[in-house]
Design an enzyme around this catalytic site. Structure first.
Site, PDB file in Angstrom:
ATOM      1  N   SER A 143       0.844  -1.202   0.000  1.00 53.07           N
ATOM      2  CA  SER A 143       0.000   0.000   0.000  1.00 53.07           C
ATOM      3  C   SER A 143       0.875   1.246   0.000  1.00 53.07           C
ATOM      4  O   SER A 143       2.050   1.186   0.395  1.00 53.07           O
ATOM      5  CB  SER A 143      -0.865  -0.002   1.261  1.00 53.07           C
ATOM      6  OG  SER A 143      -1.531   1.228   1.425  1.00 53.07           O
ATOM      7  N   TYR A 156      -2.959  -1.342  10.356  1.00 51.85           N
ATOM      8  CA  TYR A 156      -3.033  -1.588   8.911  1.00 51.85           C
ATOM      9  C   TYR A 156      -1.733  -1.141   8.220  1.00 51.85           C
ATOM     10  O   TYR A 156      -1.129  -1.902   7.452  1.00 51.85           O
ATOM     11  CB  TYR A 156      -4.235  -0.862   8.292  1.00 51.85           C
ATOM     12  CG  TYR A 156      -4.263  -1.013   6.794  1.00 51.85           C
ATOM     13  CD1 TYR A 156      -4.567  -2.239   6.206  1.00 51.85           C
ATOM     14  CD2 TYR A 156      -3.920   0.050   5.953  1.00 51.85           C
ATOM     15  CE1 TYR A 156      -4.540  -2.396   4.835  1.00 51.85           C
ATOM     16  CE2 TYR A 156      -3.906  -0.097   4.581  1.00 51.85           C
ATOM     17  CZ  TYR A 156      -4.218  -1.322   4.023  1.00 51.85           C
ATOM     18  OH  TYR A 156      -4.187  -1.484   2.665  1.00 51.85           O
TER      19      TYR A 156
HETATM   20  N1  LIG Z   1      -8.565  -0.046  -1.983  1.00 54.57           N
HETATM   21  C1  LIG Z   1      -7.531   0.635  -1.520  1.00 54.57           C
HETATM   22  O1  LIG Z   1      -7.574   1.885  -1.370  1.00 54.57           O
HETATM   23  C2  LIG Z   1      -6.243  -0.085  -1.209  1.00 54.57           C
HETATM   24  C3  LIG Z   1      -5.091   0.689  -1.068  1.00 54.57           C
HETATM   25  C4  LIG Z   1      -3.898   0.058  -0.771  1.00 54.57           C
HETATM   26  C5  LIG Z   1      -3.846  -1.327  -0.652  1.00 54.57           C
HETATM   27  N2  LIG Z   1      -4.987  -2.045  -0.787  1.00 54.57           N
HETATM   28  C6  LIG Z   1      -4.876  -3.512  -0.619  1.00 54.57           C
HETATM   29  O2  LIG Z   1      -5.436  -4.165  -1.728  1.00 54.57           O
HETATM   30  C7  LIG Z   1      -5.874  -5.478  -1.350  1.00 54.57           C
HETATM   31  C8  LIG Z   1      -7.250  -5.729  -1.927  1.00 54.57           C
HETATM   32  O3  LIG Z   1      -8.169  -4.851  -1.320  1.00 54.57           O
HETATM   33  P1  LIG Z   1      -9.371  -4.148  -2.105  1.00 54.57           P
HETATM   34  O4  LIG Z   1      -9.083  -2.711  -2.118  1.00 54.57           O
HETATM   35  O5  LIG Z   1      -9.635  -4.831  -3.380  1.00 54.57           O
HETATM   36  O6  LIG Z   1     -10.537  -4.386  -1.020  1.00 54.57           O
HETATM   37  P2  LIG Z   1     -11.881  -5.247  -1.109  1.00 54.57           P
HETATM   38  O7  LIG Z   1     -12.690  -4.825  -2.291  1.00 54.57           O
HETATM   39  O8  LIG Z   1     -12.480  -5.124   0.252  1.00 54.57           O
HETATM   40  O9  LIG Z   1     -11.368  -6.731  -1.345  1.00 54.57           O
HETATM   41  C9  LIG Z   1     -10.822  -7.530  -0.320  1.00 54.57           C
HETATM   42  C10 LIG Z   1     -10.886  -8.977  -0.740  1.00 54.57           C
HETATM   43  O10 LIG Z   1     -10.317  -9.774   0.310  1.00 54.57           O
HETATM   44  C11 LIG Z   1     -11.207 -10.845   0.604  1.00 54.57           C
HETATM   45  N3  LIG Z   1     -11.095 -11.227   1.999  1.00 54.57           N
HETATM   46  C12 LIG Z   1     -11.213 -10.440   3.083  1.00 54.57           C
HETATM   47  N4  LIG Z   1     -11.088 -11.168   4.202  1.00 54.57           N
HETATM   48  C13 LIG Z   1     -10.903 -12.453   3.815  1.00 54.57           C
HETATM   49  C14 LIG Z   1     -10.734 -13.679   4.512  1.00 54.57           C
HETATM   50  N5  LIG Z   1     -10.724 -13.733   5.850  1.00 54.57           N
HETATM   51  N6  LIG Z   1     -10.588 -14.814   3.786  1.00 54.57           N
HETATM   52  C15 LIG Z   1     -10.611 -14.785   2.443  1.00 54.57           C
HETATM   53  N7  LIG Z   1     -10.748 -13.646   1.726  1.00 54.57           N
HETATM   54  C16 LIG Z   1     -10.906 -12.504   2.413  1.00 54.57           C
HETATM   55  C17 LIG Z   1     -12.603 -10.272   0.304  1.00 54.57           C
HETATM   56  O11 LIG Z   1     -13.518 -11.307  -0.046  1.00 54.57           O
HETATM   57  P3  LIG Z   1     -14.653 -11.902   0.912  1.00 54.57           P
HETATM   58  O12 LIG Z   1     -15.183 -10.767   1.732  1.00 54.57           O
HETATM   59  O13 LIG Z   1     -15.646 -12.468  -0.057  1.00 54.57           O
HETATM   60  O14 LIG Z   1     -13.950 -12.942   1.707  1.00 54.57           O
HETATM   61  C18 LIG Z   1     -12.314  -9.451  -0.952  1.00 54.57           C
HETATM   62  O15 LIG Z   1     -12.368 -10.253  -2.079  1.00 54.57           O
HETATM   63  C19 LIG Z   1      -5.803  -5.518   0.178  1.00 54.57           C
HETATM   64  O16 LIG Z   1      -4.675  -6.259   0.568  1.00 54.57           O
HETATM   65  C20 LIG Z   1      -5.637  -4.061   0.574  1.00 54.57           C
HETATM   66  O17 LIG Z   1      -4.914  -3.907   1.762  1.00 54.57           O
HETATM   67  C21 LIG Z   1      -6.180  -1.472  -1.075  1.00 54.57           C
END
Ligand SMILES: NC(=O)c1ccc[n+]([C@@H]2O[C@H](COP(=O)([O-])OP(=O)(O)OC[C@H]3O[C@@H](n4cnc5c(N)ncnc54)[C@H](OP(=O)(O)O)[C@@H]3O)[C@@H](O)[C@H]2O)c1
Length: 275
Positions: A143, A156
């Site tokens: 991130s 986080y």
């Molecule tokens: N969006 C941002 O601004 C941002 C910025 C920097 C980094 N990131 C990183 O990008 C990555 C993806 O996040 P995103 O932004 O795409 O968020 P998101 O839309 O909330 O996606 C998160 C994914 O993780 C899965 N997940 C969560 N808990 C889980 C568990 N216990 N077991 C299995 N799967 C699980 C969720 O699926 P289910 O709920 O169906 O399990 C979902 O598919 C993360 O590592 C996050 O830290 C995001």
């Protein structure tokens, strides 16, 4: 070497039911990779799998499971044993926005496990076969928060600092074996992340997850880490020039000033055709 030759025939994407993971699934299928998709919401995975099978001539398997379950790793070991996984996308993760003591201890433990322990153990599980083949890759989702302390999202940010450093270190260890690692560092991106975290930092809008994913796939094998977006680069660069105490204090003020609560309502869900 073509992408699917270097990183195929199978990609394993965690957290594929929404956001960045869903975009990785679609873009990797478009590059000709078969997919093993994992998330808790199996209904969403099945819909995505159907859509991908219809559009691309690839195989898609779904694993509806919680990565925090005690037997998660053994289940994954069984599911991947017969597949040649050439690309691991350690994407599943979540955050919490708010003061350290306002979060339940169990939530903090789960965050550390999901964001740090699981990606570490999945690398440990899947890298040996890639090294033996002399090709493969790992994409670790870190991130923009990886580059400085992040008060009011302290745990986080710390987990994402871990992801960045682990990934960069492993990229050196794996280089001679022909295996590429990249730490992908998005800034605020339009996914469900912010609704789950309970707050969104709103300075200057949100990035398109499709763009983060396509740039990161282009840079796999070319860079060991990738901070998405000029604004994030400009925000993170001064960290190198001023004392750490200033960096921490400024970061806390920026996060406090720019955070809007999302507890109780959904933010826009962007990415890969979501409406
Ligand atoms: N969006 C941002 O601004 C941002 C910025 C920097 C980094 N990131 C990183 O990008 C990555 C993806 O996040 P995103 O932004 O795409 O968020 P998101 O839309 O909330 O996606 C998160 C994914 O993780 C899965 N997940 C969560 N808990 C889980 C568990 N216990 N077991 C299995 N799967 C699980 C969720 O699926 P289910 O709920 O169906 O399990 C979902 O598919 C993360 O590592 C996050 O830290 C995001």
């Amino acid at each position: 070497m073509e992408f699917h030759t270097k990183y195929g025939p199978w990609a394993f994407v965690t957290g594929a039911s929404s956001g960045l993971g869903k975009c990785y699934a679609k873009q990797l299928a478009a590059k000709g990779l078969n997919l093993l998709l994992l998330a808790r919401r199996g209904d969403r995975l099945e819909i995505l799998a159907e859509e991908i099978r219809d559009k691309h001539q690839v195989e898609v398997r779904c694993m509806a499971m919680d990565l925090l379950a005690d037997d998660a790793l053994s289940q994954i070991q069984s599911a991947t044993a017969e597949l040649e996984i050439g690309l691991l996308v350690n994407n599943a993760g979540f955050g919490f926005k708010g003061g350290f003591l306002t979060a339940d201890a169990s939530l903090l433990r789960d965050m550390v496990r999901l964001n740090c322990e699981l990606p570490t153990l999945l690398c440990h599980l899947l890298l040996p076969a890639m090294m033996e083949r002399g090709r493969g890759g790992v994409i670790n989702l870190a991130s923009a928060a990886s580059f400085q302390p992040t008060p009011y999202m302290s745990v986080y940010g710390a987990t994402k600092g871990y992801d960045l450093l682990l990934s960069e270190a492993l990229s050196v260890e794996m280089k001679s074996a022909g295996v590429d690692l990249i730490a992908v560092c998005p800034g605020t991106t339009n996914t469900e992340f912010h609704a789950v975290a309970g707050g969104v930092a709103t300075f200057g809008g949100m990035a398109d997850p499709d763009d983060v994913v396509s740039q990161s796939l282009h840079l796999l094998g070319r860079k060991i880490s990738f901070l998405h977006g000029l604004r994030n680069k400009l925000l993170c660069f001064p960290n190198r020039l001023v004392p750490r105490s200033w960096v921490a204090a400024i970061s806390g003020k920026v996060i406090q000033a720019s955070t809007k609560e999302t507890r109780g309502f959904q933010v826009d869900r962007g990415g890969c055709g979501d409406s």
